[in-house]
Design an enzyme around this catalytic site. Structure first.
Site, PDB file in Angstrom:
ATOM      1  N   SER A 180       0.820  -1.200   0.000  1.00 36.22           N
ATOM      2  CA  SER A 180       0.000   0.000   0.000  1.00 36.22           C
ATOM      3  C   SER A 180       0.859   1.257   0.000  1.00 36.22           C
ATOM      4  CB  SER A 180      -0.934  -0.008   1.215  1.00 36.22           C
ATOM      5  OG  SER A 180      -1.951   0.957   1.063  1.00 36.22           O
ATOM      6  N   PRO A 239       4.473   1.315  -7.587  1.00 33.62           N
ATOM      7  CA  PRO A 239       3.645   2.248  -6.813  1.00 33.62           C
ATOM      8  C   PRO A 239       2.603   1.537  -5.973  1.00 33.62           C
ATOM      9  CG  PRO A 239       3.011   2.276  -9.125  1.00 33.62           C
ATOM     10  CD  PRO A 239       4.241   1.426  -9.033  1.00 33.62           C
ATOM     11  N   ASN A 245       7.224  -3.643   7.960  1.00 33.43           N
ATOM     12  CA  ASN A 245       8.111  -2.488   8.064  1.00 33.43           C
ATOM     13  C   ASN A 245       7.656  -1.542   9.185  1.00 33.43           C
ATOM     14  OD1 ASN A 245      10.251  -0.819   7.332  1.00 33.43           O
ATOM     15  ND2 ASN A 245       9.010   0.335   5.869  1.00 33.43           N
ATOM     16  N   SER A 274     -25.656   4.274 -33.361  1.00 37.21           N
ATOM     17  CA  SER A 274     -24.304   3.676 -33.301  1.00 37.21           C
ATOM     18  C   SER A 274     -23.263   4.740 -32.955  1.00 37.21           C
ATOM     19  CB  SER A 274     -23.954   2.976 -34.614  1.00 37.21           C
ATOM     20  OG  SER A 274     -24.209   3.772 -35.746  1.00 37.21           O
TER      21      SER A 274
END
Length: 633
Positions: A32, A112, A165, A541
């Protein structure tokens, strides 16, 4: 910057040879936002003594300038190279870094953590042997942790390291480690991740990164670097059957014709019998050419040029495989899809698929289900949104050679690209070919389209009328139909409102339903063209991609796009059916021109300006156009 190795001074050639032959580990850091991924990699680079003195001086200056760590070094700045990343304190792009130790070489991808950039994380994971999943000890297992772990599992990354961590911010407490390890272990088991190691660390302080931390005496496992240096990432690619996707047909002169590519699996030798797929043609290898000369043996991972004994047709994107165990060939599949675009997937819309060196047209069906990454529950879905993962059936416009991704990454992984924007919108993994793909074959008919067209003395075609609601499409198409009938020509008319009473009565007006509406009409129109008819279709369309799809499924010259160009204000002023009034009042959602877009044709065969010409004059112009080009015999 140097490794402390006596061989550097005594035997530099031997040292360089040993360095060249070290094993290589590709790994990623994921998790995260702000879990400390960039700081961890910066610390590894620093501890590995792979930072030049001038780089260290710049790092110290940048750390003081940006001030995220006070007077201390901010190791994240070594990999957060983009200005936007430094300003926001997050990683946006995938940052690749190389470093080495005495035991192994490494390529690490700092991916990331922000949900918006999940696509970049998946890119980094697609080539990784190992994933370091970071968890902030203060926050525990988060949704993005689960999403990244799911993607790691889906992409077949075999080894996972769970780095808990910021243990320094939790007083290096063992119970924090135990609780997070237990929670993640249960989730990993449900994903089928069996091989993972949990390590408590502080990337900022250096605890358990390269040396055991005295502040966590209760932890007896390896340090992060020790684990990365010793984990066994050997592959069995050489034991698999031979596969080489052709990247380039190499013909420098009239006397040489070879086929270049990187061997995806297996081994090969001159004299081996091979099969080229999807064509199925067989031959034998005569030479294995490289820049440094011919080889007597080539193995997975090597880039080579093969020459063959026979002059057979081989093109870029084909796969050269061992003749005894060729890979499969099909044009319909089940696949995992990770959707990576802000615009949701439109089932039934053709996208460009790139698989290996092959580029084909791919049409996804509605998802069988999508996956809730928190619970792994399979949920019903009509489409896929940004970062959603689902299972879909795919239909291609031609056969490809493939193997399931679980067996071979190179022949089972692909990306999808939007035809108009050229944006990569998804990545996918092939599961298996659908059984009907190999059991269904086109039946040849004695009385074909040409025979039916000759009988009717006309050239079959689709006259595709497109424009805003109220533009006059149906009125003009009806007059053209009457003119053709008077000329004894055989026609059929498909009108937008009429088909929604029968064939398409189950469809609404969302973008997904509009795509499916046009897909069905295009297929029905093609069948009518095969019957030798001139087909008139009158549909808004609104999307160019679907009109292009309708054009692509018939032969050149059989699709005539007629743009009934009426400005929105004119069409709204007419409002014959009162639809614009209801749309403006919010009573009709997804109404083209109001809250749903209309993409004007860029190169229509005929453009009708209804502000300058009547419906009758417009019909006469269309008839004249058809006569001039031989459609009416």
């Amino acid at each position: 910057m140097a490794h402390n190795n006596e061989m550097i001074a005594s035997d530099i050639v031997g040292y360089l040879h040993a360095h060249e032959n070290k094993s290589l580990l590709r790994f990623i850091t994921c998790g995260s936002v702000d879990d400390g991924k960039s700081t961890l990699i910066g610390r590894l680079l620093y501890e590995s003594k792979l930072i030049f003195e001038d780089q260290l001086a710049t790092l110290e200056a940048d750390s003081r300038k940006i001030g995220t760590q006070g007077d201390r070094i901010d190791f994240a700045l070594l990999v957060d190279g983009l200005a936007a990343e430094r300003e926001q304190g997050i990683t946006i792009d995938v940052a690749y870094r190389y470093f080495s130790t005495e035991k192994r070489k490494f390529i690490v991808a700092d991916t990331p953590g922000h949900e918006q950039y999940t696509r970049n994380m998946a890119t980094g994971a697609s080539t990784a042997d190992l994933a370091v999943v970071m968890i902030d000890a203060r926050k525990g297992v988060l949704t993005q942790t689960r999403r990244h772990s799911f993607i790691v599992s889906m992409l077949g990354v075999k080894h996972v390291v769970l780095c808990i961590n910021k243990m320094d911010l939790m007083g290096y407490a063992q119970h924090v480690y135990n609780e997070i390890d237990e929670n993640y272990r249960a989730f990993a088991k449900s994903l089928g991740i069996a091989d993972f190691t949990t390590i408590p660390v502080s990337a900022l302080e250096g605890d358990n990164i390269t040396e055991h931390s005295a502040r966590m005496p209760w932890y007896n496992g390896p340090t992060l670097l020790a684990h990365l240096e010793t984990v066994d990432v050997g592959t069995d690619d050489q034991a698999k059957p031979f596969r080489m996707p052709v990247q380039w047909v190499n013909r420098p002169n009239l006397d040489f014709r070879g086929f270049s590519g990187q061997i995806a699996s297996g081994v090969t030798r001159p004299g081996d019998r091979i099969k080229v797929l999807p064509s199925g043609k067989e031959s034998r290898i005569t030479r294995i050419a490289t820049h440094d000369g011919d080889l007597e043996l080539a193995v997975a991972g090597q880039s080579v040029t093969l020459t063959l004994a026979d002059e057979i047709d081989v093109s870029r994107g084909d796969v050269i495989a061992t003749a005894d165990e060729p890979c499969e060939v099909a044009d319909q599949f089940e696949a995992d899809i990770l959707w990576m675009s802000q615009n949701h997937m439109l089932p039934g819309r053709p996208y460009v698929m790139k698989i290996g060196a092959r580029t084909v047209s791919c049409t996804p069906a509605s998802p069988k289900y999508k996956v809730n990454v928190n619970t792994l529950e399979e949920l019903a879905a009509k489409t896929l949104e940004l970062n959603e993962i689902g299972v879909c059936n795919l239909s291609l416009d031609r056969d490809i050679a493939f193997e399931p991704y679980s067996q071979n990454r190179d022949t089972g992984g692909f990306i999808l690209i939007d035809r108009l924007s050229n944006e990569t919108v998804a990545m996918g993994l092939l599961h298996f070919a659908l059984r009907r793909a190999s059991n269904i074959h086109r039946q040849a008919m004695v009385i074909d389209k040409a025979a039916r067209a000759e009988q009717k003395n006309q050239k079959p075609a689709i006259l595709w009328f497109t424009g805003l609601s109220g533009s006059g499409k149906s009125a003009i198409a009806d007059i053209v139909s009457q003119r053709l009938h008077a000329l004894n020509r055989h026609t059929a008319t498909l009108d937008g409102d009429n088909v929604r009473h029968g064939l398409n009565r189950d469809l609404g007006f969302t973008d997904v339903d509009r795509v499916e509406n046009i897909r069905r009409i295009a297929e029905v129109s093609k069948l009518m063209v095969d019957a030798g008819l001139i087909v008139l279709t009158s549909f808004i369309s609104p999307f160019r991609a679907e009109r292009q799809m309708a054009r692509s499924i018939v032969e050149d010259g059989e699709f005539v796009e007629i743009f009934v160009d009426t400005p929105l204000e004119v069409a709204e002023a007419r409002d014959v059916k009162g639809l614009y009034k209801k749309a403006r009042a919010g009573e009709i959602k997804n109404f083209t021109g109001i809250d749903s877009p209309y993409e004007e044709p860029r190169a229509a065969e005929i453009v009708i300006d209804t502000t300058k010409a009547s419906a009758e004059a417009s019909a006469d112009r269309i008839i004249a156009w058809l006569e001039e080009r031989g459609y009416l015999g």
